[in-house]
Design an enzyme around this catalytic site. Structure first.
Site, PDB file in Angstrom:
ATOM      1  N   GLY A  95       0.609  -1.167  -0.071  1.00  0.00           N
ATOM      2  CA  GLY A  95       0.058   0.286   0.231  1.00  0.00           C
ATOM      3  C   GLY A  95       1.281   1.198   0.041  1.00  0.00           C
TER       4      GLY A  95
ATOM      5  CD  GLN B  11       4.536   4.868   5.114  1.00  0.00           C
ATOM      6  OE1 GLN B  11       5.840   5.103   5.111  1.00  0.00           O
ATOM      7  NE2 GLN B  11       3.968   6.276   4.671  1.00  0.00           N
TER       8      GLN B  11
ATOM      9  CB  SER C 281      -2.424  -4.682  -2.874  1.00  0.00           C
ATOM     10  OG  SER C 281      -2.473  -6.063  -2.897  1.00  0.00           O
TER      11      SER C 281
ATOM     12  CG  HIS D 185       1.766   3.377  13.681  1.00  0.00           C
ATOM     13  ND1 HIS D 185       2.961   3.884  14.977  1.00  0.00           N
ATOM     14  CD2 HIS D 185       0.580   3.197  14.526  1.00  0.00           C
ATOM     15  CE1 HIS D 185       1.769   4.416  15.249  1.00  0.00           C
ATOM     16  NE2 HIS D 185       0.916   3.660  15.305  1.00  0.00           N
TER      17      HIS D 185
ATOM     18  N   GLY E 154       2.998   7.247   2.413  1.00  0.00           N
ATOM     19  CA  GLY E 154       4.240   6.892   1.472  1.00  0.00           C
ATOM     20  C   GLY E 154       4.775   7.690   0.547  1.00  0.00           C
TER      21      GLY E 154
ATOM     22  CD  GLU F  62       3.213  12.869   9.953  1.00  0.00           C
ATOM     23  OE1 GLU F  62       2.404  12.838   9.127  1.00  0.00           O
ATOM     24  OE2 GLU F  62       3.663  12.717  11.256  1.00  0.00           O
TER      25      GLU F  62
HETATM   26  N1  NAP Z   1      -0.150   6.650   6.315  1.00  0.00           N
HETATM   27  C1  NAP Z   1       0.945   7.229   6.878  1.00  0.00           C
HETATM   28  O1  NAP Z   1       1.318   8.292   6.386  1.00  0.00           O
HETATM   29  C2  NAP Z   1       1.350   6.198   7.941  1.00  0.00           C
HETATM   30  C3  NAP Z   1       3.009   7.125   7.811  1.00  0.00           C
HETATM   31  C4  NAP Z   1       3.785   6.053   8.193  1.00  0.00           C
HETATM   32  C5  NAP Z   1       3.823   5.013   8.802  1.00  0.00           C
HETATM   33  N2  NAP Z   1       2.533   4.082   8.664  1.00  0.00           N
HETATM   34  C6  NAP Z   1       2.449   2.979   9.330  1.00  0.00           C
HETATM   35  O2  NAP Z   1       2.996   2.183   7.552  1.00  0.00           O
HETATM   36  C7  NAP Z   1       1.887   0.160   8.184  1.00  0.00           C
HETATM   37  C8  NAP Z   1       1.213   1.269   6.687  1.00  0.00           C
HETATM   38  O3  NAP Z   1       0.048   2.073   6.267  1.00  0.00           O
HETATM   39  P1  NAP Z   1      -0.096   1.987   5.521  1.00  0.00           P
HETATM   40  O4  NAP Z   1      -0.823   3.648   5.564  1.00  0.00           O
HETATM   41  O5  NAP Z   1       1.214   2.338   4.041  1.00  0.00           O
HETATM   42  O6  NAP Z   1      -1.639   1.084   4.990  1.00  0.00           O
HETATM   43  P2  NAP Z   1      -2.487   0.695   3.557  1.00  0.00           P
HETATM   44  O7  NAP Z   1      -1.950   1.637   2.130  1.00  0.00           O
HETATM   45  O8  NAP Z   1      -3.463   1.012   3.834  1.00  0.00           O
HETATM   46  O9  NAP Z   1      -1.012  -1.077   3.211  1.00  0.00           O
HETATM   47  C9  NAP Z   1      -2.014  -2.437   3.294  1.00  0.00           C
HETATM   48  C10 NAP Z   1      -1.462  -3.161   2.644  1.00  0.00           C
HETATM   49  O10 NAP Z   1      -1.655  -3.968   3.937  1.00  0.00           O
HETATM   50  C11 NAP Z   1      -2.189  -4.971   2.862  1.00  0.00           C
HETATM   51  N3  NAP Z   1      -3.226  -5.320   3.311  1.00  0.00           N
HETATM   52  C12 NAP Z   1      -4.069  -4.839   4.699  1.00  0.00           C
HETATM   53  N4  NAP Z   1      -4.691  -6.345   4.816  1.00  0.00           N
HETATM   54  C13 NAP Z   1      -3.942  -6.692   5.021  1.00  0.00           C
HETATM   55  C14 NAP Z   1      -4.214  -8.917   5.517  1.00  0.00           C
HETATM   56  N5  NAP Z   1      -4.857  -9.180   6.610  1.00  0.00           N
HETATM   57  N6  NAP Z   1      -3.477  -9.708   5.288  1.00  0.00           N
HETATM   58  C15 NAP Z   1      -2.344  -9.062   4.376  1.00  0.00           C
HETATM   59  N7  NAP Z   1      -2.118  -7.753   4.582  1.00  0.00           N
HETATM   60  C16 NAP Z   1      -2.697  -6.725   3.846  1.00  0.00           C
HETATM   61  C17 NAP Z   1      -3.296  -4.292   1.792  1.00  0.00           C
HETATM   62  O11 NAP Z   1      -2.843  -4.803   0.444  1.00  0.00           O
HETATM   63  P3  NAP Z   1      -4.515  -6.026  -0.165  1.00  0.00           P
HETATM   64  O12 NAP Z   1      -5.591  -5.433   1.045  1.00  0.00           O
HETATM   65  O13 NAP Z   1      -4.818  -5.968  -0.961  1.00  0.00           O
HETATM   66  O14 NAP Z   1      -4.458  -7.494   0.751  1.00  0.00           O
HETATM   67  C18 NAP Z   1      -2.559  -2.819   1.305  1.00  0.00           C
HETATM   68  O15 NAP Z   1      -1.425  -3.308   0.061  1.00  0.00           O
HETATM   69  C19 NAP Z   1       0.701   0.980   9.487  1.00  0.00           C
HETATM   70  O16 NAP Z   1       1.945   0.274  10.187  1.00  0.00           O
HETATM   71  C20 NAP Z   1       1.022   2.609   9.087  1.00  0.00           C
HETATM   72  O17 NAP Z   1       0.913   2.765  10.912  1.00  0.00           O
HETATM   73  C21 NAP Z   1       1.961   5.223   7.951  1.00  0.00           C
END
Ligand code: NAP
Lengths: 476, 491
Positions: B47, B49, B79, B133, B159, B394
């Site tokens: 996703g 990140q 994804s 996180h 991201g 931020e």
């Molecule tokens: N967004 C930010 O600004 C930010 C900043 C710093 C840190 N973070 C941290 O980075 C991490 C990821 O966040 P994100 O915002 O990148 O998330 P995201 O955009 O929602 O992406 C999540 C990814 O995980 C997959 N996923 C969802 N549920 C799943 C499951 N049950 N099993 C396996 N894969 C699964 C999804 O793919 P599918 O649903 O297609 O399987 C998707 O590719 C989190 O810990 C967040 O706290 C985020």
């Protein structure tokens, strides 16, 4: 009375030609004719004085008398004097015509001439033979003759040449006075000598009148200034920075070797089975319609395309996908494109934009060295932007930004310079500026250039390898 | 049932962990990505990140591949496309996890427990599990196999920024941490540092932190100033302008792009610079409004921080997870139905300065929110550096998302956790500011001060300028922005 040159083709001695001249000089205008050496500035001025063989087209409204100062006119006068000598060969010793006689002819306003003689401090020369004068002195005599002949038009071809600064200033002032009632056409190599009264500028290139600009159109005037600067100064491309050297490449290996390249997405194929090898010191032109994958190929080379990891790509000694970083690749490449210009929306100074080329970054995040600053300043001088080193990049005109980005790409003297449609979105004069800069770079010839454009027929001198892409059929 | 890890620690250790924060010097990163060279990095999830961190790591010369849940591969979900179109190897857990030296868990926080539970048995002996996180470890008390190293590398940006800054040759500020209970080989820090270098983070500044400090400050920042305040502010300011009969298209535009424009000034010179963009009379107005707002909102900020620290927030949210996100989805739909969200921005020109001049209340809200969040965090024992990144730093990044597609985009970009907290804040803050808003007129939101408001008391102005400059968020901000080299020149 308007002087009108229409579709004029004129031939001169030694085969020099003026072509496609369309020009109109109104009574209240004062023109500067400028351009690089050999561009046809003096020839155009000479046409007004009635010189040259008209091949086609027409002239109208040429006034008379004309006051003409030029090397040609000076040579003619001196020649005539020498001929007199030849004719008098039987006499004992010819003293030649004294200056007084050369100046005070019937066409001359004696009062004005006397005033100028005083101003030029030439009184002491009046009785001397004209042919005994130094070049500088005979030039002053010519100027006095031209300015006191009650001319309907003054043609002054490099009138300030060889004058000391106080005489130069005196003449400028005098001309300002004359400009009140007499149209003046000047030929000058340098913009910084341009008198205030000049209202229009004509720019010559290769015997053609390429640009006509009104003095008070500030933007156009500034661009013309820059173009002339690039064309006329004998500046060298500034040196590379010896402290941030690019690693040496194995000369036996090609710079780039792309083998069986395929770029595909889940729902389409952009490039299929392409091979391309770029050897050191080859210049290439890459062309093809939109969507044919030009930019994709380039970004495979630069490492900006994610599929560079799934293709057989050899660049600068690295077979891609073996643990090298993109910064190791980018250090060998200078890159300019419209997309880069869009991304480069930073308020950083012009100097820093150039320095960022050492780091392949957009914006500058590292402390630069004094040496790098020096080199950046040399580039700014080359571009005629030395006064704007601290000016913010995003406030620069579009064309100037492009020039600066080319300098940024070249600052480290990369083995490969990629110019992705460098003239896209530029008007004619900025195109010429960019091309003039590229020419300067190609002259130096230590960098291989990939020049990209839409049209295969738009060729650049010095480039002799061509790759034309077709739009790929989406079938595999 | 999960067990809040933080709450199991004695107070002494809680305080010690909360206060963990050290700005790392550039020369601590001279080994670059060496610690990860030749190691196999497998990212779970592609996703926001996952994709962008992976692109950076690969471009830094590291070996990156993706593992996705079977359904995502079979259905070729977004994804899957993200990973495959970018030329990455994609495989199932069974195919890739056993080969991994380091597993990067970049799935949504609420999935961490099932995901980690599923992959852990497949992981190599002595491998490393990494997070961006710390929620799973800190709030859910996830227990990780003893032989595994657990680290965190948390970019303090969405991201898309993580990638964009890397491509420019820079990076985004990043928090790194090692989970002390899981560092059997003692190389957690070396791995985290190399990972931060691989994403470019070291160029923009790295804070050596703890899982706990990261979670408790990250949650606080995102719920209050970053997302909560901007959402509440958007709704209140919009409704006020409509109430006062202003053109809806104008009101919508002023807010949608106003946050971005005014907070842009924060990047360069903090709150001081943002207020310096106002005329003197407007500055005094904004200052007074923000003082008033701070008094009204302080209890709310304290409550959010308290709930975060003692685990009330996470347990409430996890109850909603267990209840199929009924609250979250309901609140998301509600937000979509607000007048601000449904009114498209007009196509009138609004100059940069006009956003300030007509948005005095918005400036006041940002100032109050930033300062309150910072003050509350530091009062809870979080070090100023962390508090700065989680508040002021931020804010412009989140404001950008509103400029793109309003609150919808903001809530889509941030994590579900942030979104949940944002709605909690909004629900509490709207009524809290009810009386305050009754006294607000279009001079401070929508039309700007009239010309007869231009008298300025010099002494008062001097006092305000001094107060602005001496706030602690300004001192630490100046230092950290200085570390970011020429970052201030980047737009
Ligand atoms: N967004 C930010 O600004 C930010 C900043 C710093 C840190 N973070 C941290 O980075 C991490 C990821 O966040 P994100 O915002 O990148 O998330 P995201 O955009 O929602 O992406 C999540 C990814 O995980 C997959 N996923 C969802 N549920 C799943 C499951 N049950 N099993 C396996 N894969 C699964 C999804 O793919 P599918 O649903 O297609 O399987 C998707 O590719 C989190 O810990 C967040 O706290 C985020």
């Amino acid at each position: 009375m308007t002087i009108q040159l229409t579709d004029l083709h004129v031939e001169f001695d030694q085969g020099f030609q003026l072509k496609h001249i369309n020009w109109q000089v109104e009574k209240q205008q004062h023109w500067l004719i400028t351009g690089a050496n050999g561009a046809g500035k003096s020839a155009l001025a000479a046409v007004l004085a009635g010189y040259g063989d008209i091949q086609s087209g027409s002239t109208g409204g040429l006034p008379s008398p004309i006051g003409w100062v030029s090397f040609e006119a000076q040579a003619e006068l001196i020649d005539a004097e020498l001929k007199k000598d030849d004719a008098d060969i039987t006499d004992v010793i010819s003293l030649g015509t004294p200056v007084r006689e050369i100046i005070f002819t019937s066409e001359i306003d004696a009062a004005i001439a006397q005033d100028l003689i005083t101003k030029f401090e030439l009184d002491y020369l009046l009785n001397r033979a004209f042919r005994k004068l130094s070049t500088g002195e005979s030039r002053k005599v010519m100027i006095i003759r031209a300015l006191s002949c009650k001319a309907e038009l003054l043609i002054l071809d490099e009138p300030f040449d060889g004058l000391d600064s106080s005489t130069h200033a005196m003449l400028q002032t005098h001309l300002s006075g004359l400009a009140q009632h007499t149209p003046i056409v000047m030929v000058l190599n340098r913009f910084d000598e341009i008198p205030d009264f000049v209202s229009h500028v004509a720019y010559m290139e290769n015997g053609e009148l390429r640009h006509q600009v009104e003095r008070n159109d500030e933007a156009a005037y500034a661009e013309l200034y820059q173009l002339l600067h690039l064309k006329t100064t004998q500046l060298q491309i500034p040196p590379a920075d010896t402290d941030t050297d690019i690693p040496a490449l194995n000369p036996q290996q090609p710079l780039v070797k792309l083998t069986n390249i395929c770029v595909k997405y889940t729902d389409m194929v952009l490039i299929n089975n392409l091979d391309w090898t770029i050897e050191a010191n080859q210049h290439w032109q890459l062309s093809g319609p939109n969507g044919s994958g030009k930019t994709a190929i380039l970004s495979l080379i630069t490492g900006d395309h994610p599929q560079c990891y799934t293709n057989d790509i050899f660049v600068f000694g690295f077979q891609r996908g073996n643990g090298e970083s993109i910064w190791q690749i980018k250090q060998f490449i200078g890159y300019v494109s419209t997309a880069l210009q869009w991304e480069y929306r930073v308020g950083t100074s012009l100097r820093n934009v150039i320095i960022s080329g050492f780091y392949d970054s957009i914006g500058l995040y590292s402390k630069s060295t004094d040496r790098q600053k020096q080199i950046a300043d040399q580039w700014l001088t080359l571009l005629g932007m030395q006064d704007r080193a601290d000016y913010p990049f995003n406030k620069l005109s579009y064309g100037d930004q492009r020039l600066l980005l080319i300098a940024r790409a070249m600052v480290k003297h990369p083995p490969l310079l990629i110019l992705d449609e460098p003239c896209l979105g530029l008007d004619d004069i900025n195109r010429q500026l960019v091309l003039a800069l590229i020419e300067k770079i190609c002259e130096a010839n230590e960098t291989s250039v990939i020049y990209v454009n839409h049209h295969a027929q738009d060729r650049i001198a010095g480039i002799d390898n061509y790759l034309a892409l077709e739009k790929s059929a989406d079938n595999s | 049932m999960s067990n809040n890890y933080f709450n199991t620690l004695p107070l002494r250790e809680q305080l010690e962990q909360l206060a963990k924060c050290r700005f790392m010097h550039m020369n601590e990163f001279t080994e670059g990505v060496d610690a990860l060279k030749g190691k196999k990095m497998v990212i779970i999830g592609c996703g926001a990140q996952g994709l962008n961190q992976g692109l950076n790591l690969r471009d830094s010369g590291l070996d990156v591949s993706y593992t996705l849940r079977q359904a995502a591969i079979d259905e070729k979900r977004q994804s899957y496309k993200n990973a495959a179109d970018n030329g990455f190897t994609v495989g199932t857990y069974e195919e890739l996890i056993p080969t991994a030296d380091i597993v990067l868990n970049l799935t949504p926080d609420k999935q961490h427990t099932p995901v980690v539970t599923a992959v852990m048995p497949l992981m190599k002996q002595g491998a490393c599990l990494s997070y961006s996180h710390g929620f799973n470890i800190v709030e859910e008390g996830m227990q990780i196999r003893e032989d595994l190293t657990v680290i965190m590398v948390a970019p303090k940006c969405p991201g898309s920024e993580v990638r964009a800054e890397y491509v420019r040759g820079f990076g985004v500020p990043t928090l790194i941490a090692v989970h002390e209970d899981n560092d059997p080989q003692g190389h957690g820090l070396a791995l985290a540092k190399a990972y931060a270098v691989g994403t470019g983070g070291h160029k923009a500044g790295v804070l050596m932190s703890s899982f706990i400090a990261e979670v408790k400050s990250d949650l606080m920042g995102e719920q209050t100033i970053l997302c909560g305040m901007l959402q509440t502010g958007s709704l209140l300011c919009f409704d006020k302008m409509i109430d006062k009969g202003m053109d809806a298209g104008y009101a919508s535009k002023l807010i949608q792009f106003g946050w971005e424009t005014i907070t842009e000034a924060l990047k360069y010179g903090g709150v001081t610079n943002m207020l310096d963009r106002l005329s003197n009379p407007a500055k005094i107005k904004a200052f007074d409004l923000s003082e008033e707002l701070k008094v009204i909102m302080r209890p709310l900020y304290n409550k959010h921080q308290d709930d975060i620290i003692n685990g009330t927030f996470s347990s409430t949210m996890m109850a909603d997870w267990a209840n199929d996100d009924v609250n979250l989805l309901g609140w998301r739909a509600e937000t979509g139905e607000t007048a601000f969200e449904k009114t498209p921005a007009g196509d009138m020109e609004i100059s940069e300065q006009e956003y300030f001049d007509h948005g005095i209340l918005m400036v006041a809200m940002v100032k109050a929110g930033v300062e309150l969040a910072f003050e509350t965090m530091t009062a809870a024992g979080i070090i100023a550096d962390s508090a700065y990144y989680e508040s002021l730093h931020e804010t412009p990044l989140i404001a950008n998302t509103i400029a793109r597609k309003k609150l919808y985009e903001m809530n889509a970009t941030i994590s579900d956790t942030a979104e949940y907290g944002c709605y909690l804040y909004n629900h509490a803050c709207l009524p809290l500011l009810g009386d305050f808003m009754k006294n607000i007129d279009t001079d401070v939101i929508g039309r700007g001060l009239s010309s007869d408001d231009n008298g300025v008391d010099n002494a008062r102005l001097i006092e305000i300028n001094a107060a602005l400059r001496s706030h602690p968020v300004e001192a630490i901000g100046a230092t950290l922005r200085g570390h970011m080299a020429d970052m201030k020149k980047i737009v």
